[in-house]
Design an enzyme around this catalytic site. Structure first.
Site, mmCIF file in Angstrom:
data_model
loop_
_atom_site.group_PDB
_atom_site.id
_atom_site.type_symbol
_atom_site.label_atom_id
_atom_site.label_comp_id
_atom_site.label_asym_id
_atom_site.label_seq_id
_atom_site.Cartn_x
_atom_site.Cartn_y
_atom_site.Cartn_z
ATOM 1 N N ASP A 66 0.845 -1.182 0.000
ATOM 2 C CA ASP A 66 0.000 0.000 0.000
ATOM 3 C C ASP A 66 0.891 1.246 0.000
ATOM 4 O O ASP A 66 1.609 1.500 0.964
ATOM 5 C CB ASP A 66 -0.882 -0.050 1.250
ATOM 6 C CG ASP A 66 -1.925 1.026 1.241
ATOM 7 O OD1 ASP A 66 -2.861 0.905 0.449
ATOM 8 O OD2 ASP A 66 -1.792 1.989 2.008
ATOM 9 N N THR A 99 -2.673 5.586 -4.505
ATOM 10 C CA THR A 99 -1.529 6.290 -3.916
ATOM 11 C C THR A 99 -0.233 5.970 -4.666
ATOM 12 O O THR A 99 0.548 6.872 -4.951
ATOM 13 C CB THR A 99 -1.363 5.925 -2.434
ATOM 14 O OG1 THR A 99 -1.397 4.515 -2.309
ATOM 15 C CG2 THR A 99 -2.460 6.522 -1.605
ATOM 16 N N THR A 100 -0.034 4.696 -4.988
ATOM 17 C CA THR A 100 1.186 4.332 -5.712
ATOM 18 C C THR A 100 1.177 4.989 -7.087
ATOM 19 O O THR A 100 2.181 5.553 -7.521
ATOM 20 C CB THR A 100 1.283 2.801 -5.857
ATOM 21 O OG1 THR A 100 1.026 2.205 -4.592
ATOM 22 C CG2 THR A 100 2.651 2.377 -6.330
ATOM 23 N N ASP A 395 -9.564 0.503 1.426
ATOM 24 C CA ASP A 395 -9.539 0.909 0.018
ATOM 25 C C ASP A 395 -10.860 0.569 -0.664
ATOM 26 O O ASP A 395 -11.415 1.379 -1.397
ATOM 27 C CB ASP A 395 -8.387 0.214 -0.735
ATOM 28 C CG ASP A 395 -7.039 0.846 -0.420
ATOM 29 O OD1 ASP A 395 -6.953 1.588 0.580
ATOM 30 O OD2 ASP A 395 -6.068 0.592 -1.158
HETATM 31 P P1 ADP Z 1 -2.417 2.168 -6.098
HETATM 32 O O1 ADP Z 1 -1.787 2.418 -4.787
HETATM 33 O O2 ADP Z 1 -2.055 3.199 -7.100
HETATM 34 O O3 ADP Z 1 -3.866 1.897 -6.019
HETATM 35 P P2 ADP Z 1 -2.164 -0.621 -6.692
HETATM 36 O O4 ADP Z 1 -0.989 -1.468 -6.349
HETATM 37 O O5 ADP Z 1 -3.423 -0.818 -5.922
HETATM 38 O O6 ADP Z 1 -1.688 0.863 -6.645
HETATM 39 O O7 ADP Z 1 -2.449 -0.850 -8.222
HETATM 40 C C1 ADP Z 1 -3.463 -0.157 -8.885
HETATM 41 C C2 ADP Z 1 -3.334 -0.373 -10.375
HETATM 42 O O8 ADP Z 1 -3.503 -1.735 -10.697
HETATM 43 C C3 ADP Z 1 -4.397 0.384 -11.127
HETATM 44 O O9 ADP Z 1 -3.817 1.036 -12.221
HETATM 45 C C4 ADP Z 1 -5.332 -0.705 -11.603
HETATM 46 O O10 ADP Z 1 -6.004 -0.370 -12.784
HETATM 47 C C5 ADP Z 1 -4.367 -1.814 -11.793
HETATM 48 N N1 ADP Z 1 -5.004 -3.145 -11.879
HETATM 49 C C6 ADP Z 1 -5.862 -3.739 -11.034
HETATM 50 N N2 ADP Z 1 -6.223 -4.961 -11.483
HETATM 51 C C7 ADP Z 1 -5.560 -5.144 -12.655
HETATM 52 C C8 ADP Z 1 -5.494 -6.183 -13.605
HETATM 53 N N3 ADP Z 1 -6.191 -7.315 -13.481
HETATM 54 N N4 ADP Z 1 -4.709 -6.002 -14.676
HETATM 55 C C9 ADP Z 1 -3.997 -4.881 -14.814
HETATM 56 N N5 ADP Z 1 -4.005 -3.880 -13.977
HETATM 57 C C10 ADP Z 1 -4.789 -3.988 -12.902
HETATM 58 MG MG MG Z 2 -4.899 0.384 -5.050
#
Ligand code: ADP
Ligand code: MG
Length: 544
Positions: A66, A99-100, A395
């Site tokens: 996270d 956030t990432t 989240d």
């Molecule tokens: P953040 O802290 O930015 O939310 P995450 O590690 O939760 O970072 O990753 C979020 C990203 O992962 C988003 O861009 C979302 O669209 C992408 N994502 C989620 N599921 C998938 C998937 N099955 N394939 C590709 N990207 C995905």
């Molecule tokens: Mg996320």
């Protein structure tokens, strides 16, 4: 300093010991520090992202991916790096997810800016180009938003699941997503056709033990305490709840008072008086019609005895904040003076019961009069699991709330980033001068999202971008990289969905931070004042 070149006395405005760094080197230094943060967390992006193990000064370990948690836990010294940490914080506070993404974007904007600076584009030009690009990107993104109804439960579940796909809660995502959607549906309030969600109406209680599947939504409130006496009823149906901010006890005077008791009769009378007071308190509660009592302070043994006799479920030492939550949920009033209580002050709930959870007992207040208060009891084998479930659910709750409030979503998996990049590159052709370069680089920088998602999943990032660009050129605006299937596909079909607000906030806060850092060309750092180690305090009087 005597004898400056023109014979004038130099004006000394900076304190002795102040460190100053100017121009390019100041900028490079800031950009490098900010990028270091982004680089540190980019490997966590997406479902295939890795976790980070964080160990704080006291040795506590957190394992998470996270972004907000990571930047919160790591100690960041550099001021520019702190600005990047701020991006994560803002993102988390405003929208609860992404956030990432926001941090990685800010890092990439700065990387592109660095290249432009090396090509002798002035940072003021870069800043204004970035601002132009960001405004345009937000405009395009808004238009890409897909409307969704709050009754579309499947989409809400998919939004929740997408937000949890990068968390370590794997197989139980479905279960947690259902809880998140139900919880938000219960507490969302509609006024003038628009929904608002007040997260304070959700109480989260964590209890180690059991499995994640045992995590549940309770329509009401959970108190960490059980009834004071096991002889009391363990379940009260059609509960009428007295909420008392004091206690059922004889007040101990603040000033120590001595009572002179000289005869056994006097002692008898004194005890009888105490007994009477407590008995009166219970009678007052009983005659108001209460069958449950929650006290913020203590309950004397004797009061417990009378309460038990009256079959009242009584709980002591309830936290003030919990008492307030119960009052809100059950429609009761918190009373300080027990002799003033009346039936109008009582809260109402279908059931108040003592339930055994793990190795302890808790009071469950369910079927509250005002169902706009719910609780989530988080279970999990270890403290680490419970914490990760907490972060994941947080989240999920936030993204569902975002969709309730805005009614707009976008496809994930980098689909919007690619689309925006393409449109911005077209837009950049309409601009002249060096700003055009900045807009174009900003556009390319957006592609860091699908590139990183692919990279983290072990896919070829260049092929992925090429494929994505091709699809988007052909009007497939919802195509992204699905890292589960490993293919460039329609994210709308694959149900990888996000709230529009997450993307909007990520672009705007990442741009703000990048521009703020770019505009700094002078770092003036005062000499750190070393605080002398605190003298060990001498023991107070009376401790000798
Ligand atoms: P953040 O802290 O930015 O939310 P995450 O590690 O939760 O970072 O990753 C979020 C990203 O992962 C988003 O861009 C979302 O669209 C992408 N994502 C989620 N599921 C998938 C998937 N099955 N394939 C590709 N990207 C995905
Ligand atoms: Mg996320």
């Amino acid at each position: 300093m005597i004898g400056s070149p023109n014979g004038q006395i130099p004006v000394l405005v900076l304190r002795e010991g102040t460190v100053r760094e100017k121009g390019k080197s100041a900028q490079q230094n800031n950009i490098a520090a900010a990028r270091a943060i982004a680089d540190a967390i980019r490997t966590t992006l997406g479902p295939k992202g890795m976790d980070k193990m964080l160990i704080n000064a006291t040795g506590d370990v957190t394992i998470t991916n996270d972004g907000a948690t990571i930047v919160k836990e790591i100690e960041i010294q550099h001021p520019a790096a702190k600005m990047i940490a701020e991006v994560a914080k803002t993102q988390d506070e405003q929208v609860g997810d992404g956030t990432t993404t926001a941090v990685v974007l800010a890092g990439e904007f700065l990387k592109s800016a660095e290249d432009l600076i090396d090509e002798n584009v002035h940072s003021t030009v870069i800043a204004s180009g970035y601002r132009l690009a960001s405004n345009k990107a937000l405009e395009y993104l808004q238009s890409l938003g897909i409307s969704v109804s709050v009754n579309d439960e499947q989409t809400l579940l998919d939004i929740a699941k997408t937000s949890m796909s990068s968390k370590g809660v794997g197989e139980v995502k479905e279960h947690l997503a259902k809880i998140a959607v139900k919880a938000i549906s219960r507490i969302a309030e509609k006024t003038d056709g628009k929904y608002t969600v007040d997260m304070d109406n959700i109480q989260v209680v964590k209890k180690e033990g059991g499995s994640i599947e045992d995590t549940m939504l309770i329509d009401g409130i959970i108190l960490e305490q059980e009834p004071v006496n096991p002889q009391m009823p363990q379940e009260v149906k059609d509960a009428k709840i007295a909420l008392i901010s004091s206690g059922l006890e004889i007040k101990k005077t603040e000033v120590e008072a001595k009572i002179q008791i000289t005869s056994p009769q006097q002692l008898q009378a004194f005890l009888a008086e105490e007994e009477n007071t407590l008995k009166k308190m219970v009678e007052n509660i009983k005659s108001a019609g209460a069958n449950v009592v929650l006290c913020q302070k203590g309950i004397d043994d004797l009061a417990q005895y009378y309460l038990t006799k009256e079959k009242i479920y009584a709980v002591r030492r309830v936290k003030e904040s919990d008492l307030e939550k119960v009052a809100k949920a059950t429609g009761g009033n918190i009373i300080a003076k027990i002799d003033e209580i009346s039936d109008k002050d009582l809260g109402h709930a279908k059931v108040v019961e003592n339930r055994k959870i793990a190795d302890g007992h808790m009071t469950f207040i369910s079927g509250a009069k005002n169902a706009k208060a719910v609780s989530i009891l988080i279970r999990g084998g270890t403290e680490h699991v419970v914490s990760e479930v907490d972060r994941s659910l947080n989240d999920a709750l936030r993204v569902v709330a975002d969709v309730f409030e805005d009614g707009k979503i976008t496809p994930g998996g980098g689909a919007t980033a690619i689309e925006l990049a393409m449109r911005l590159r077209d837009f950049s052709n309409t601009i002249s001068g060096r700003e055009q370069l900045a807009v174009e680089r900003f556009a390319n920088a957006l592609e860091v999202i699908p590139r990183t998602l692919a990279e983290n999943a072990g896919l070829d990032p260049i092929n992925t971008i090429v494929d994505l660009r091709k699809e988007h050129k052909n009007g497939k605006s919802t195509y992204g990289i699905d890292v589960i299937t490993g293919k460039v596909e329609d994210m709308k079909n694959n149900r990888v969905l996000e709230p529009l607000r997450v993307g909007m906030q990520a672009i705007s806060s990442a741009t703000d931070a990048a521009i703020m850092i770019l505009r700094i060309d002078d770092i003036i750092a005062s000499k750190r004042v070393e605080t002398p180690p605190k003298m060990k305090e001498s023991p107070g009087f009376g401790e000798y």
